[in-house]
Design an enzyme around this catalytic site. Structure first.
Site, PDB file in Angstrom:
ATOM      1  CB  VAL A 107      -0.985  -0.012   1.197  1.00 10.79           C
ATOM      2  CG1 VAL A 107      -1.986  -1.153   1.056  1.00 10.79           C
ATOM      3  CG2 VAL A 107      -0.240  -0.132   2.536  1.00 10.79           C
ATOM      4  CG  HIS A 123      -3.977  -6.148  -0.212  1.00 10.95           C
ATOM      5  ND1 HIS A 123      -3.037  -6.965   0.361  1.00 10.95           N
ATOM      6  CD2 HIS A 123      -4.982  -6.976  -0.626  1.00 10.95           C
ATOM      7  CE1 HIS A 123      -3.445  -8.240   0.294  1.00 10.95           C
ATOM      8  NE2 HIS A 123      -4.616  -8.263  -0.310  1.00 10.95           N
TER       9      HIS A 123
END
Ligand code: BJW
Ligand code: ZN
Length: 246
Positions: A107, A123
């Site tokens: 991320v 994600h």
């Protein structure tokens, strides 16, 4: 490092037409960003997150409902740590070859900052917040001065990081793009992931079923994906620059 394995990996990279690099937290470890799982070291800031924090409390909708302030504070700290980090040679190697589609569970924005052109973040990303109530509001975050807990300007909901927590589904359009890339590649580099979290880890099976060669790059033997064609044990920042064309 086994020189003949490195030579085999280099040959696979050279011959491949479509390459997917499926990466996880180990890709950013040498930049100083903590991984989630792995051998426990001292309780310093680089020790794996899930050895120091409870994922159910910090990375789940239930945790956010129970104690949103604590979740917001934890993400502010992680955003500051990513902002302070710099891309490492592994990010640069993956960014420098235009054939590589970077399907990442990470991320952070280190592949972006390394100049990678094709990145699929299954994600989500720390660099945006979105409305937890789902009104559709999404906004960039100042990573150097991250916000605390705040309300959505469009509805009575609260803002939360634009990441995927446990028990949440992955964004369907992003997931579809990842599946398509993995089903179409002839080589998958599995870099710095424990491959324990699903459905993301299932992308390795999709690539394998499509006939792709699977090359694992991990500091731990058997650290990802039981059945690789080739396993290169060592830091991604040392291995990837030697096997890619960048
Ligand atoms: C190096 C290195 C160096 C170090 N060089 N290498 C079946 C059974 C039970 C549960 C489930 C199941 N199927 C699905 C689930 C639920 C769950 C799940 O998979 N749980 C498992 C843990 C069992 N999955 C979900 O909940 C997902 N959603 C979902 O399935 O929706 C449908 C559904 C809903 C409800 C019920 C059932 C189904 C969503 C998963 C979201 C994951 N989110 C996180 C947090 C993101 C936000 C944030 O960052 O805060 O994503 S968890 C965390 O793990 C993060 C990562 O992206 C993800 C993967 O971790 P990663 O990247 O592999 O890191 P590590 O730390 O695990 O590994 C690092 C590796 O690097 C190690 O191998 C090291 O050796 C190596 N390494 N340094 C090379 N220098
Ligand atoms: Zn809203």
């Amino acid at each position: 490092m086994n020189e003949s394995d490195l030579a085999r990996a280099r040959a696979l990279v050279t011959e491949a037409a479509r390459i997917v690099a499926f990466s996880g937290a180990g890709l950013s470890a040498e930049s100083g960003v903590a991984t989630f799982r792995g051998a426990t070291r001292d309780s310093d800031a680089s020790a794996p997150l899930w050895t120091r924090f409870d994922p159910a409390r910090l990375a789940s909708p239930e945790g956010f409902a129970t104690d949103p302030e604590t979740v917001a504070e934890w993400y502010a700290e992680r955003r500051r740590s990513v902002q302070a980090a710099r891309p490492n040679p592994a990010h640069r190697a993956l960014a420098s070859d235009g054939r590589i589609v970077n399907v990442t569970q990470n991320v952070d924005d280190l592949l972006h900052r390394a100049g990678a052109s094709h990145i699929v973040q299954v994600h989500g990303t720390l660099t945006f917040d979105r409305c937890h109530r789902g009104c559709g509001y999404r906004t960039p975050v100042d990573m150097a001065d991250p916000p605390g807990l705040r309300r959505c300007p469009q509805c009575p909901g609260r803002l939360r990081p634009d990441v995927v927590w446990f028990g949440e589904t992955l964004p369907p359009d992003v997931w579809e793009e990842a599946v398509d890339a993995c089903a179409a590649c002839d080589l998958m580099l599995v870099v710095g992931t424990s491959a324990e979290v699903y459905p993301a880890a299932g992308l390795i099976d999709i690539a394998r079923a499509a006939g792709a060669a699977i090359v694992v790059v991990n500091t731990e033997a058997g650290g990802a994906a039981g059945t690789a064609d080739l396993e290169l044990i060592g830091p991604a920042g040392e291995i990837l620059p030697t096997i890619t064309d960048g």
